[in-house]
Design a protein around this motif. Structure first.
Motif, short mmCIF file in Angstrom:
data_model
loop_
_atom_site.label_atom_id
_atom_site.label_comp_id
_atom_site.label_asym_id
_atom_site.label_seq_id
_atom_site.Cartn_x
_atom_site.Cartn_y
_atom_site.Cartn_z
N VAL A 11 -37.42 -5.30 10.32
CA VAL A 11 -36.49 -6.06 9.49
C VAL A 11 -37.15 -6.48 8.17
O VAL A 11 -36.49 -6.55 7.13
N GLU A 12 -38.44 -6.73 8.22
CA GLU A 12 -39.16 -7.07 6.98
C GLU A 12 -39.17 -5.87 6.04
O GLU A 12 -38.95 -5.99 4.83
N SER A 13 -39.46 -4.73 6.63
CA SER A 13 -39.52 -3.50 5.83
C SER A 13 -38.14 -3.23 5.19
O SER A 13 -38.04 -2.87 4.01
N TYR A 14 -37.10 -3.44 5.98
CA TYR A 14 -35.73 -3.23 5.48
C TYR A 14 -35.43 -4.16 4.31
O TYR A 14 -34.92 -3.73 3.27
N LEU A 15 -35.78 -5.42 4.46
CA LEU A 15 -35.49 -6.37 3.37
C LEU A 15 -36.29 -6.04 2.12
O LEU A 15 -35.80 -6.15 1.00
N ARG A 16 -37.55 -5.63 2.31
CA ARG A 16 -38.34 -5.24 1.13
C ARG A 16 -37.68 -4.06 0.43
O ARG A 16 -37.65 -3.99 -0.80
N HIS A 17 -37.16 -3.13 1.24
CA HIS A 17 -36.48 -1.97 0.64
C HIS A 17 -35.25 -2.44 -0.14
O HIS A 17 -35.03 -2.00 -1.28
N GLN A 18 -34.48 -3.33 0.46
CA GLN A 18 -33.28 -3.84 -0.24
C GLN A 18 -33.68 -4.53 -1.54
O GLN A 18 -33.03 -4.38 -2.57
N GLY A 19 -34.78 -5.30 -1.48
CA GLY A 19 -35.24 -6.01 -2.69
C GLY A 19 -35.68 -5.04 -3.76
O GLY A 19 -35.30 -5.15 -4.93
N SER A 20 -36.46 -4.04 -3.39
CA SER A 20 -37.02 -3.17 -4.43
C SER A 20 -35.97 -2.23 -5.01
O SER A 20 -35.98 -1.95 -6.21
N THR A 21 -35.03 -1.77 -4.19
CA THR A 21 -33.99 -0.89 -4.77
C THR A 21 -33.06 -1.70 -5.69
O THR A 21 -32.59 -1.20 -6.70
N PHE A 22 -32.88 -2.95 -5.34
CA PHE A 22 -32.01 -3.80 -6.18
C PHE A 22 -32.60 -4.00 -7.57
O PHE A 22 -31.92 -3.93 -8.58
N VAL A 23 -33.91 -4.26 -7.59
CA VAL A 23 -34.59 -4.52 -8.87
C VAL A 23 -34.45 -3.33 -9.82
O VAL A 23 -34.38 -3.49 -11.03
N ARG A 24 -34.36 -2.14 -9.23
CA ARG A 24 -34.25 -0.94 -10.07
C ARG A 24 -32.86 -0.80 -10.69
O ARG A 24 -32.67 -0.02 -11.62
N ARG A 25 -31.87 -1.51 -10.15
CA ARG A 25 -30.52 -1.30 -10.67
C ARG A 25 -29.88 -2.56 -11.29
O ARG A 25 -28.79 -2.48 -11.83
N PHE A 26 -30.55 -3.70 -11.20
CA PHE A 26 -29.87 -4.92 -11.66
C PHE A 26 -30.74 -5.74 -12.58
O PHE A 26 -31.97 -5.72 -12.50
N ASP A 27 -30.08 -6.49 -13.46
CA ASP A 27 -30.79 -7.31 -14.45
C ASP A 27 -30.82 -8.78 -13.99
O ASP A 27 -29.78 -9.32 -13.58
N ALA A 28 -31.98 -9.41 -14.13
CA ALA A 28 -32.13 -10.78 -13.64
C ALA A 28 -31.20 -11.76 -14.38
O ALA A 28 -30.61 -12.65 -13.76
N ASN A 29 -31.07 -11.59 -15.69
CA ASN A 29 -30.19 -12.51 -16.42
C ASN A 29 -28.72 -12.34 -16.01
O ASN A 29 -27.97 -13.31 -15.96
N SER A 30 -28.32 -11.10 -15.71
CA SER A 30 -26.96 -10.88 -15.21
C SER A 30 -26.80 -11.57 -13.86
O SER A 30 -25.77 -12.19 -13.57
N TYR A 31 -27.84 -11.46 -13.03
CA TYR A 31 -27.77 -12.08 -11.70
C TYR A 31 -27.57 -13.59 -11.82
O TYR A 31 -26.73 -14.18 -11.13
N LEU A 32 -28.31 -14.20 -12.75
CA LEU A 32 -28.19 -15.65 -12.95
C LEU A 32 -26.81 -16.00 -13.49
O LEU A 32 -26.16 -16.95 -13.03
N THR A 33 -26.35 -15.23 -14.48
CA THR A 33 -25.06 -15.51 -15.12
C THR A 33 -23.91 -15.42 -14.10
O THR A 33 -23.04 -16.28 -14.04
N ILE A 34 -23.95 -14.37 -13.29
CA ILE A 34 -22.81 -14.14 -12.38
C ILE A 34 -22.87 -15.08 -11.18
O ILE A 34 -21.84 -15.60 -10.73
#
Ligand SMILES: CC(=O)SCCNC(=O)CCNC(=O)[C@H](O)C(C)(C)COP(=O)(O)OP(=O)(O)OC[C@H]1O[C@@H](n2cnc3c(N)ncnc32)[C@H](O)[C@@H]1OP(=O)(O)O
Ligand SMILES: N[C@@H](CCO)C(=O)O
Length: 397
Positions: A272-295
């Motif tokens: 489950v840790e490995s899965y969450l790390r995967h979800q975290g790292s794939t997300f970073v490749r497709r999303f912007d932190a400022n957009s995340y905060l704004t939305i």
């Protein structure tokens, strides 16, 4: 207004969405003015001659306009490609489907990465706060631009459902039917709390630079990744996590407790840790932190009743819209109790409303997964509403 099909071929993905650009821009609830306004969108199916078969599908927090075609950024199928297409529950042989990227997003609509004309630089951390009303107001511009007076339906899950409700509250005469799924008429204290933890993870990243990370050629990848890992847990359920991973440990190790010879507490990893790390790292490749905060902030602000002295039926008092409210039994992020609250308010307002709680143990993100009951509900509701709207199959073809 300019209608362009983006096709950046110099490097990176080739986008196939269209973009509406409105030079005069639009005023935001906070008083700021965004100009120009761009809304990136994809469409599927054909708009009927009488322009009465349009369905607006609103995406959730980290979704985008790539609803039913491969996403050029990730190479994955569109996020609802099992729901939208010829012969599918949202049948593009019958309906014209529009999916815009939300205002504040990072897939082509005006957002933190856009240029601020006053400074000549990207907004980045200075992007103004937006609300669900602002997001919907930008979509109204798009719908106007497409020459559609009344939408046959507005459909959305999670934050997409918040947009569907806002559409009806703000423009009741422009929505014939609304299908809010796995959503709520307000963002709960618990959900604001989760968002805050996500945001603090971003702020704690040394590459955050008060939102100006791009000036430093950096991204707050660790913070954004942790934010997504934490949020992703809330999209699932205990049952789903147990079924997927149980207490399994990666590689051959039989136990997660390190052997005496192993000097590291973290030499092995639970699946489950490995899965969450995967979800975290794939997300970073497709999303912007400022957009995340704004939305996430726009979601936190959302509270339809508060805008009407606590009366949730008030925003729906004048609407003739037909509603189908859908929840999932294991969704603890947007629990059924919040959908019931909405249904009670709609009934009080005299609205035409049906309500379905779908049995599923897959948590909030069930609306994105293969759930035959959801398919049947969506198909049945839309086809029934189409009959009431006098929308004939032939007309739409
Ligand atoms: C709503 C909107 O508007 S759009 C936004 C929706 N999209 C997202 O949220 C994207 C991220 N979310 C997800 O992937 C969600 O879990 C879902 C609901 C969309 C998909 O759920 P599922 O099909 O059940 O996929 P699941 O949650 O098992 O994740 C599969 C991924 O985890 C990876 N994975 C599975 N087990 C492990 C493991 N033990 N270790 C590492 N990675 C793993 C898979 O390789 C797969 O990776 P990939 O997506 O890069 O191909
Ligand atoms: N997992 C989806 C739904 C969240 O509500 C998303 O990231 O947008």
């Amino acid at each position: 207004m300019d209608r362009s099909v983006s096709s950046s071929v110099e490097e990176g993905p080739v986008y196939t969405h269209q973009t509406m650009r409105l030079e005069e821009g639009m005023a935001l609830e906070c008083g700021a003015h965004l100009a120009p306004l761009e809304v990136a969108y994809c469409t599927y199916g054909t708009l009927s001659a009488s322009r009465d078969n349009a369905i607006l599908v609103c995406h959730a927090l980290t979704g985008d306009q790539y609803l039913a075609e491969p996403n050029p950024l990730t190479g994955k199928p569109g996020w609802w490609s099992r729901m939208v297409g010829p012969g599918l529950p949202i049948d593009t042989d019958r309906f014209f489907v529009i999916c815009p990227n939300v205002l504040g997003g990072c897939m082509g609509s005006t957002g933190p990465r856009s240029l601020c004309t006053e400074t000549g630089k990207a907004w980045d951390g200075e992007f103004p706060p937006i609300t669900m009303h602002d997001i919907v107001a930008s979509q109204v511009r798009l719908v106007d631009y497409l020459g559609i007076e009344r939408l046959f339906a507005v459909v959305g899950g999670s934050m997409g459902g918040m947009q569907a409700l806002t559409w009806v509250a703000d423009h009741p005469e422009r929505v014939f039917a609304a299908l809010p799924i796995a959503t709520s008429p307000f963002h709960s204290a618990q959900n604001i709390a989760f968002n805050e933890v996500s945001r603090q993870a971003i702020f704690a990243d040394p590459h955050w630079h008060d939102g100006h990370y791009r000036d430093f050629g950096a991204i707050p990848a660790r913070g954004l990744g942790v934010a997504r890992m934490m949020a992703h847990i809330t999209y699932l359920s205990e049952e789903a996590l147990s079924r997927k991973f149980g207490r399994r440990v990666r590689k051959e190790a039989a136990t997660a407790i390190p052997a005496a010879s192993s000097p590291s507490l973290f030499g092995e990893m639970f699946e489950v840790e490995s899965y969450l790390r995967h979800q975290g790292s794939t997300f970073v490749r497709r999303f912007d932190a400022n957009s995340y905060l704004t939305i996430t902030r726009a979601m936190d602000y959302f509270d339809l009743a508060a805008e009407h002295d606590g009366d949730l039926s008030a925003p729906f008092g004048k609407c003739e819209t037909r509603f189908c409210v859908v929840s999932f039994s294991s969704d603890w992020l947007f629990p059924t109790s919040q959908s019931r609250l909405l249904v009670r308010a709609l009934n009080k307002a005299g609205a035409n409303v049906s309500f379905v709680e779908i049995e599923s143990d897959r948590g909030h993100d069930a609306f994105l997964l293969d759930e035959p009951d959801l398919d049947r509900t969506v198909r049945g509701f839309l086809n029934g509403a189409a009959e009431h709207a006098g929308l004939t199959r032939e007309e739409a073809l």
